[in-house]
Design an enzyme around this catalytic site. Sequence first.
Site, PDB file in Angstrom:
ATOM      1  N   GLY A   1      -3.657 -13.292  -4.133  1.00 38.01           N
ATOM      2  CA  GLY A   1      -2.822 -12.288  -3.919  1.00 38.01           C
ATOM      3  C   GLY A   1      -1.351 -12.089  -4.771  1.00 38.01           C
ATOM      4  O   GLY A   1      -0.613 -11.475  -4.229  1.00 38.01           O
ATOM      5  N   LEU A   2      -1.526 -13.060  -5.729  1.00 40.79           N
ATOM      6  CA  LEU A   2      -0.206 -13.173  -6.447  1.00 40.79           C
ATOM      7  C   LEU A   2      -0.261 -12.328  -7.886  1.00 40.79           C
ATOM      8  O   LEU A   2       0.553 -12.710  -8.633  1.00 40.79           O
ATOM      9  CB  LEU A   2       0.405 -14.575  -6.935  1.00 40.79           C
ATOM     10  CG  LEU A   2       0.500 -15.313  -5.529  1.00 40.79           C
ATOM     11  CD1 LEU A   2       0.881 -16.810  -5.701  1.00 40.79           C
ATOM     12  CD2 LEU A   2       1.478 -14.859  -4.329  1.00 40.79           C
TER      13      LEU A   2
ATOM     14  N   GLU B   1      -6.332  -1.711 -15.513  1.00 45.49           N
ATOM     15  CA  GLU B   1      -7.211  -1.916 -14.124  1.00 45.49           C
ATOM     16  C   GLU B   1      -7.959  -0.786 -13.848  1.00 45.49           C
ATOM     17  O   GLU B   1      -9.031  -0.743 -13.586  1.00 45.49           O
ATOM     18  CB  GLU B   1      -5.982  -2.248 -13.271  1.00 45.49           C
ATOM     19  CG  GLU B   1      -5.151  -3.394 -13.326  1.00 45.49           C
ATOM     20  CD  GLU B   1      -5.948  -4.595 -12.776  1.00 45.49           C
ATOM     21  OE1 GLU B   1      -6.915  -4.561 -12.053  1.00 45.49           O
ATOM     22  OE2 GLU B   1      -5.243  -5.689 -12.736  1.00 45.49           O
TER      23      GLU B   1
ATOM     24  N   SER C   1      -9.773 -19.868 -22.114  1.00 47.64           N
ATOM     25  CA  SER C   1      -9.159 -20.076 -20.575  1.00 47.64           C
ATOM     26  C   SER C   1      -9.267 -21.603 -20.361  1.00 47.64           C
ATOM     27  O   SER C   1     -10.317 -21.957 -20.028  1.00 47.64           O
ATOM     28  CB  SER C   1      -9.932 -18.983 -19.738  1.00 47.64           C
ATOM     29  OG  SER C   1      -9.500 -19.574 -18.373  1.00 47.64           O
TER      30      SER C   1
ATOM     31  N   HIS D   1       0.733  -1.232   0.058  1.00 47.83           N
ATOM     32  CA  HIS D   1       0.014   0.101   0.006  1.00 47.83           C
ATOM     33  C   HIS D   1       0.944   1.244   0.009  1.00 47.83           C
ATOM     34  O   HIS D   1       0.526   2.374   0.625  1.00 47.83           O
ATOM     35  CB  HIS D   1      -0.885   0.010   1.173  1.00 47.83           C
ATOM     36  CG  HIS D   1      -2.170  -1.032   1.029  1.00 47.83           C
ATOM     37  ND1 HIS D   1      -2.911  -0.792   0.227  1.00 47.83           N
ATOM     38  CD2 HIS D   1      -2.294  -2.373   1.505  1.00 47.83           C
ATOM     39  CE1 HIS D   1      -3.991  -1.803  -0.048  1.00 47.83           C
ATOM     40  NE2 HIS D   1      -3.340  -2.880   1.068  1.00 47.83           N
TER      41      HIS D   1
ATOM     42  N   ASP E   1       2.500  -4.212  -9.124  1.00 48.40           N
ATOM     43  CA  ASP E   1       2.299  -5.603  -9.589  1.00 48.40           C
ATOM     44  C   ASP E   1       2.887  -5.634 -11.199  1.00 48.40           C
ATOM     45  O   ASP E   1       3.624  -6.353 -11.574  1.00 48.40           O
ATOM     46  CB  ASP E   1       0.617  -5.607  -9.677  1.00 48.40           C
ATOM     47  CG  ASP E   1       0.192  -5.662  -8.331  1.00 48.40           C
ATOM     48  OD1 ASP E   1       1.261  -5.743  -7.539  1.00 48.40           O
ATOM     49  OD2 ASP E   1      -0.990  -5.676  -8.273  1.00 48.40           O
TER      50      ASP E   1
ATOM     51  N   SER F   1      -2.604 -12.526 -10.292  1.00 49.54           N
ATOM     52  CA  SER F   1      -3.033 -12.940 -11.224  1.00 49.54           C
ATOM     53  C   SER F   1      -3.639 -12.036 -12.490  1.00 49.54           C
ATOM     54  O   SER F   1      -3.387 -12.258 -13.842  1.00 49.54           O
ATOM     55  CB  SER F   1      -4.060 -14.105 -11.268  1.00 49.54           C
ATOM     56  OG  SER F   1      -4.900 -13.649 -10.540  1.00 49.54           O
TER      57      SER F   1
ATOM     58  N   ASP G   1       2.543   1.844  -3.185  1.00 46.85           N
ATOM     59  CA  ASP G   1       2.863   2.407  -4.636  1.00 46.85           C
ATOM     60  C   ASP G   1       1.970   3.444  -5.142  1.00 46.85           C
ATOM     61  O   ASP G   1       2.387   4.301  -5.843  1.00 46.85           O
ATOM     62  CB  ASP G   1       2.676   1.084  -5.225  1.00 46.85           C
ATOM     63  CG  ASP G   1       1.440   0.375  -5.575  1.00 46.85           C
ATOM     64  OD1 ASP G   1       0.508   0.864  -4.824  1.00 46.85           O
ATOM     65  OD2 ASP G   1       1.151  -0.445  -6.499  1.00 46.85           O
TER      66      ASP G   1
HETATM   67  C1  GLA Z   1      -2.535  -4.544  -5.060  1.00 50.57           C
HETATM   68  C2  GLA Z   1      -2.283  -3.368  -5.949  1.00 50.57           C
HETATM   69  C3  GLA Z   1      -1.068  -2.850  -5.992  1.00 50.57           C
HETATM   70  C4  GLA Z   1      -0.594  -2.335  -4.622  1.00 50.57           C
HETATM   71  C5  GLA Z   1      -1.002  -3.552  -3.647  1.00 50.57           C
HETATM   72  C6  GLA Z   1      -0.868  -3.229  -2.288  1.00 50.57           C
HETATM   73  O1  GLA Z   1      -1.750  -5.759  -5.278  1.00 50.57           O
HETATM   74  O2  GLA Z   1      -2.637  -4.157  -7.305  1.00 50.57           O
HETATM   75  O3  GLA Z   1      -0.921  -1.834  -7.002  1.00 50.57           O
HETATM   76  O4  GLA Z   1      -1.360  -1.316  -4.322  1.00 50.57           O
HETATM   77  O5  GLA Z   1      -2.249  -4.001  -3.673  1.00 50.57           O
HETATM   78  O6  GLA Z   1       0.449  -2.899  -2.047  1.00 50.57           O
END
Ligand code: GLA
Length: 354
Positions: free
Chosen positions: A101-102, A137, A47, A16, A149, A104, A18
């Site tokens: 949380g990776l 996004e 897919s 949190h 990301d 995708s 970026d």
């Molecule tokens: C998600 C968002 C990133 C970043 C993180 C938190 O992964 O896509 O841009 O803000 O949360 O660090």
Amino acid sequence: MYHVRSPGRVNLIGEHTDYSGGYAMPIATDLATTLEAEPAEAVSVTSRRMEETRSFAIEDPEPVGDWTDYVRGCYAVLHDAGYDPGGFEGEIGGDLPIGAGLSSSASLELAVLSFLGAAYDLDLSREEIARLGQRVENEFVGVDCGLMDQFAVALSKSNHALFVDLGEASFTRIPIPADLEFVVVDSGVERSLSTTPYNDRRATVESALADLGVEHSPAVDLAALSELDGEVAQRLGYVVRENARVRQAATALDDGDSERFGDLLSEAHADLAAHFDASTPELDSIVESAVEHGAYGARLTGAGWGGAVVVAVAGDSASELAATVEDEYREEFPDREPSTYRIAPSDGVTVEQR
Ligand code: GLA
């Protein structure tokens, strides 16, 4: 035929930060999204995970609210940026878990953008591809994510962490000490950013910076936080301390000091849980159990409110630790289905034509 391999990312530290121009330090994963594709007139994309094939025209794409938005959105932002790629027939596969949380979603966007860039000679740099992915996004899917990301997926190198300064949009690569390994434990609590308080947190941090008249979070003086409301000061306070920890973590990696590096990760988790309210009982329990069983440190990775924990651990104890943590977690949360991955820091997205 074009073969694209687009990794996910594990953010080691700098969560949190970026979207306020702060620092982060992700790696790209060896788990990846694959795209095998050939140019065609319209788009027909399968897919393997969703077990479906979808077709659409590439003119004036609109979001429809499912996985194809990550493909449609690539056309929308490319058109807007003045490019005019044709369609493709392709199949998306790979072993990167979704909703863990990776990243995708960044992985999929960058797979499609990199393919279109190569197949239609768009001459896009890796940084441009990352920025276009973020626009998918922000402007198409409706998630106000930062650029971390997409930078990680585009710019990482194997065996290195990517130190990113999002305010300067610059990065350096830091070698990872040989004894240090990363295990990711997916809590099995799925989430997507659009259903979490993510956008809300971002708005809070941005308005706090505006109130202080500061552009990027690393420039905030901790003493200035007293000018802000209690909860706003608490959120931004976390961000400011996290930026400092990312720098310290970079120094620890440079020094080969895995103990110090791990301590910073655990400290970061505690701060993120207490002051940004982004953790869950499941994630806290995984972090606690990993540290108790000898990890250097652990923290939730990604946005939080579900998803995964990254554990920094000595290579020779990684497998045993992963198994123990997973067992303990299953015992404490019998309704959850965790998964554990040993992650090798890998190269960013690649496209080959064979
Ligand atoms: C998600 C968002 C990133 C970043 C993180 C938190 O992964 O896509 O841009 O803000 O949360 O660090």
